[in-house]
Design a protein around this motif. Structure first.
Motif, PDB file in Angstrom:
ATOM      1  N   GLY A 127       0.784  -1.232   0.000  1.00 51.63           N
ATOM      2  CA  GLY A 127       0.000   0.000   0.000  1.00 51.63           C
ATOM      3  C   GLY A 127       0.815   1.281   0.000  1.00 51.63           C
ATOM      4  O   GLY A 127       0.487   2.230  -0.705  1.00 51.63           O
ATOM      5  N   ASP A 128       1.896   1.343   0.793  1.00 53.57           N
ATOM      6  CA  ASP A 128       2.681   2.572   0.885  1.00 53.57           C
ATOM      7  C   ASP A 128       3.880   2.561  -0.053  1.00 53.57           C
ATOM      8  O   ASP A 128       4.636   3.537  -0.106  1.00 53.57           O
ATOM      9  CB  ASP A 128       3.171   2.771   2.322  1.00 53.57           C
ATOM     10  N   ALA A 129       4.074   1.475  -0.767  1.00 52.56           N
ATOM     11  CA  ALA A 129       5.277   1.330  -1.590  1.00 52.56           C
ATOM     12  C   ALA A 129       5.092   1.991  -2.954  1.00 52.56           C
ATOM     13  O   ALA A 129       3.973   2.126  -3.455  1.00 52.56           O
ATOM     14  CB  ALA A 129       5.605  -0.146  -1.775  1.00 52.56           C
ATOM     15  N   ALA A 130       6.229   2.348  -3.560  1.00 56.22           N
ATOM     16  CA  ALA A 130       6.196   3.002  -4.867  1.00 56.22           C
ATOM     17  C   ALA A 130       5.812   2.016  -5.971  1.00 56.22           C
ATOM     18  O   ALA A 130       5.373   2.431  -7.038  1.00 56.22           O
ATOM     19  CB  ALA A 130       7.562   3.632  -5.162  1.00 56.22           C
ATOM     20  N   ALA A 131       5.992   0.724  -5.737  1.00 56.65           N
ATOM     21  CA  ALA A 131       5.605  -0.301  -6.711  1.00 56.65           C
ATOM     22  C   ALA A 131       5.439  -1.630  -5.974  1.00 56.65           C
ATOM     23  O   ALA A 131       5.912  -1.788  -4.853  1.00 56.65           O
ATOM     24  CB  ALA A 131       6.656  -0.438  -7.810  1.00 56.65           C
ATOM     25  N   SER A 132       4.749  -2.577  -6.633  1.00 58.17           N
ATOM     26  CA  SER A 132       4.537  -3.895  -6.024  1.00 58.17           C
ATOM     27  C   SER A 132       5.616  -4.856  -6.495  1.00 58.17           C
ATOM     28  O   SER A 132       5.629  -5.261  -7.657  1.00 58.17           O
ATOM     29  CB  SER A 132       3.163  -4.447  -6.425  1.00 58.17           C
ATOM     30  N   GLY A 133       6.499  -5.237  -5.590  1.00 58.56           N
ATOM     31  CA  GLY A 133       7.597  -6.133  -5.927  1.00 58.56           C
ATOM     32  C   GLY A 133       7.330  -7.556  -5.490  1.00 58.56           C
ATOM     33  O   GLY A 133       6.287  -7.861  -4.893  1.00 58.56           O
ATOM     34  N   ARG A 134       8.300  -8.411  -5.790  1.00 64.68           N
ATOM     35  CA  ARG A 134       8.170  -9.811  -5.392  1.00 64.68           C
ATOM     36  C   ARG A 134       7.969  -9.988  -3.887  1.00 64.68           C
ATOM     37  O   ARG A 134       7.192 -10.865  -3.473  1.00 64.68           O
ATOM     38  CB  ARG A 134       9.388 -10.603  -5.873  1.00 64.68           C
ATOM     39  N   PRO A 135       8.643  -9.180  -3.034  1.00 65.80           N
ATOM     40  CA  PRO A 135       8.409  -9.375  -1.592  1.00 65.80           C
ATOM     41  C   PRO A 135       6.946  -9.161  -1.191  1.00 65.80           C
ATOM     42  O   PRO A 135       6.458  -9.808  -0.262  1.00 65.80           O
ATOM     43  CB  PRO A 135       9.315  -8.320  -0.949  1.00 65.80           C
ATOM     44  N   HIS A 136       6.248  -8.270  -1.911  1.00 65.27           N
ATOM     45  CA  HIS A 136       4.839  -8.043  -1.581  1.00 65.27           C
ATOM     46  C   HIS A 136       3.976  -9.221  -2.042  1.00 65.27           C
ATOM     47  O   HIS A 136       2.989  -9.562  -1.386  1.00 65.27           O
ATOM     48  CB  HIS A 136       4.353  -6.734  -2.213  1.00 65.27           C
ATOM     49  N   VAL A 137       4.358  -9.833  -3.164  1.00 62.74           N
ATOM     50  CA  VAL A 137       3.673 -11.057  -3.597  1.00 62.74           C
ATOM     51  C   VAL A 137       3.885 -12.131  -2.528  1.00 62.74           C
ATOM     52  O   VAL A 137       2.943 -12.836  -2.127  1.00 62.74           O
ATOM     53  CB  VAL A 137       4.210 -11.550  -4.959  1.00 62.74           C
ATOM     54  N   ALA A 138       5.127 -12.222  -2.051  1.00 67.00           N
ATOM     55  CA  ALA A 138       5.449 -13.196  -1.000  1.00 67.00           C
ATOM     56  C   ALA A 138       4.578 -12.955   0.231  1.00 67.00           C
ATOM     57  O   ALA A 138       4.021 -13.902   0.801  1.00 67.00           O
ATOM     58  CB  ALA A 138       6.933 -13.096  -0.638  1.00 67.00           C
ATOM     59  N   ASP A 139       4.448 -11.694   0.635  1.00 65.39           N
ATOM     60  CA  ASP A 139       3.637 -11.375   1.819  1.00 65.39           C
ATOM     61  C   ASP A 139       2.184 -11.819   1.623  1.00 65.39           C
ATOM     62  O   ASP A 139       1.558 -12.328   2.560  1.00 65.39           O
ATOM     63  CB  ASP A 139       3.670  -9.866   2.096  1.00 65.39           C
ATOM     64  N   ALA A 140       1.670 -11.623   0.404  1.00 62.33           N
ATOM     65  CA  ALA A 140       0.286 -12.030   0.130  1.00 62.33           C
ATOM     66  C   ALA A 140       0.158 -13.554   0.187  1.00 62.33           C
ATOM     67  O   ALA A 140      -0.842 -14.082   0.685  1.00 62.33           O
ATOM     68  CB  ALA A 140      -0.158 -11.498  -1.231  1.00 62.33           C
ATOM     69  N   MET A 141       1.183 -14.257  -0.307  1.00 60.77           N
ATOM     70  CA  MET A 141       1.168 -15.731  -0.243  1.00 60.77           C
ATOM     71  C   MET A 141       1.195 -16.211   1.202  1.00 60.77           C
ATOM     72  O   MET A 141       0.515 -17.183   1.559  1.00 60.77           O
ATOM     73  CB  MET A 141       2.374 -16.315  -1.005  1.00 60.77           C
ATOM     74  N   VAL A 142       1.965 -15.523   2.037  1.00 58.76           N
ATOM     75  CA  VAL A 142       2.022 -15.880   3.466  1.00 58.76           C
ATOM     76  C   VAL A 142       0.663 -15.634   4.105  1.00 58.76           C
ATOM     77  O   VAL A 142       0.118 -16.501   4.811  1.00 58.76           O
ATOM     78  CB  VAL A 142       3.118 -15.063   4.207  1.00 58.76           C
TER      79      VAL A 142
END
Ligand code: AMP
Ligand code: ZN
Ligand code: FE
Ligand code: FE
Length: 275
Positions: A127-142
């Motif tokens: 939400g606060d990031a400038a772009a959606s990276g792989r770590p955010h995909v990882a967080d959603a998977m978790v």
């Protein structure tokens, strides 16, 4: 003086807000200087600098640029440059756009393996990031219970050999060094000998980067063992480059080994780099 020159806030893939990060730098890690170096984004600078003023700790504004060199991913730290320099801003936007544009394809690949994460699920973590990276995909998977942490997501799915890997744009390394310098900043190669980049970042390569204006090498980083640190120090000494050390803190996004202040920059080296 305790100096940490490489950290991430939630403006990229860290978990602290810029102000929380600065507060933790002072109160938890007892740092005197902390650099905020979010991936390809300067959107945390204002908040971090204001927090630094308020709390009485020096904040160095910076960025960690996703670059490529001979086909390998290399991260370049830029410090104290003009954040409005048009060519640099354009190049960073290309990287951020590349990150956002590949997201649907990552999600498609995951879905082929019955991992169902939506763009909205990812957005809840970026939400606060400038772009959606792989770590955010990882967080959603978790969050959806598919895996237990970011490391597991990268190991099986998101790293370059992972089943859901999708390439994105990164800036050519030599160009990135020149852009940081043109914008009046200092350029330091981040964790040069972490996996992959150790093959291409030879002593000769560093010589080429010095010609482009490189200022320093990040030797003291958790991705480097003692031998790598010593090797990088020797190259830095040969080429008269500054040697830095840093935590690469990501809040709870990385393990305790990457806590604020886990590696420090020698004050003399800091003064050579940033006056
Ligand atoms: P991206 O820029 O979206 O391609 O994602 C790459 C970023 O993911 C890197 O810059 C790291 O900050 C992060 N990353 C890479 N490997 C891992 C891992 N095993 N666990 C957590 N974060 C990682
Ligand atoms: Zn990161
Ligand atoms: Fe990095
Ligand atoms: Fe980093």
């Amino acid at each position: 003086m305790r100096i940490d020159l490489h950290t991430h806030s939630n403006r990229s893939d860290g978990t602290d807000s810029p102000a929380e990060l600065v507060r933790n730098a002072r109160d938890v890690a007892r740092l005197d200087v902390v650099a905020l170096t979010d991936h390809d984004a300067m959107t945390g600078w204002d908040e971090a600098l204001a927090a630094g003023e308020e709390l009485g700790i020096t904040v160095v504004p910076g960025v960690e640029i996703s670059t490529t060199f001979h086909g390998e991913s290399v991260h370049l730290l830029g410090y104290a440059f003009d954040p409005h320099h048009p060519a640099l801003v354009d190049e960073l936007q290309r990287v951020l756009d590349g990150r956002d544009q590949r997201l649907p394809r990552i999600l498609e690949k995951l879905a082929e393996h019955d991992i169902h994460v939506t763009a909205e699920d990812v957005a809840a973590h970026s939400g606060d990031a400038a772009a959606s990276g792989r770590p955010h995909v990882a967080d959603a998977m978790v969050a959806k219970g598919y895996i237990k942490d970011r490391d597991e997501a990268f190991d099986g799915w998101l790293n370059t050999r992972g089943r859901a890997y999708v390439e994105r744009y990164s800036a050519p390394l030599v160009d990135a060094v020149r852009l940081v310098k043109d914008a009046g900043g200092k350029a330091v190669v981040a964790h040069p000998w972490s996996r992959g980049s150790d093959r291409v970042l030879t002593a000769d390569a560093f010589e080429l980067l010095v010609d482009a204006g490189l200022d320093g090498i990040e030797a003291d980083h958790n991705d480097h063992d003692e031998q790598a640190r010593a090797g990088l120090r020797a190259i830095a000494a040969d080429l008269d480059l500054v040697v830095t050390g840093s935590s690469d803190y990501h809040g709870t996004g990385k393990s305790e080994a990457f806590r604020l202040g886990a590696n420090l920059t020698d004050p003399e080296q800091y003064h050579r780099l940033l006056g």
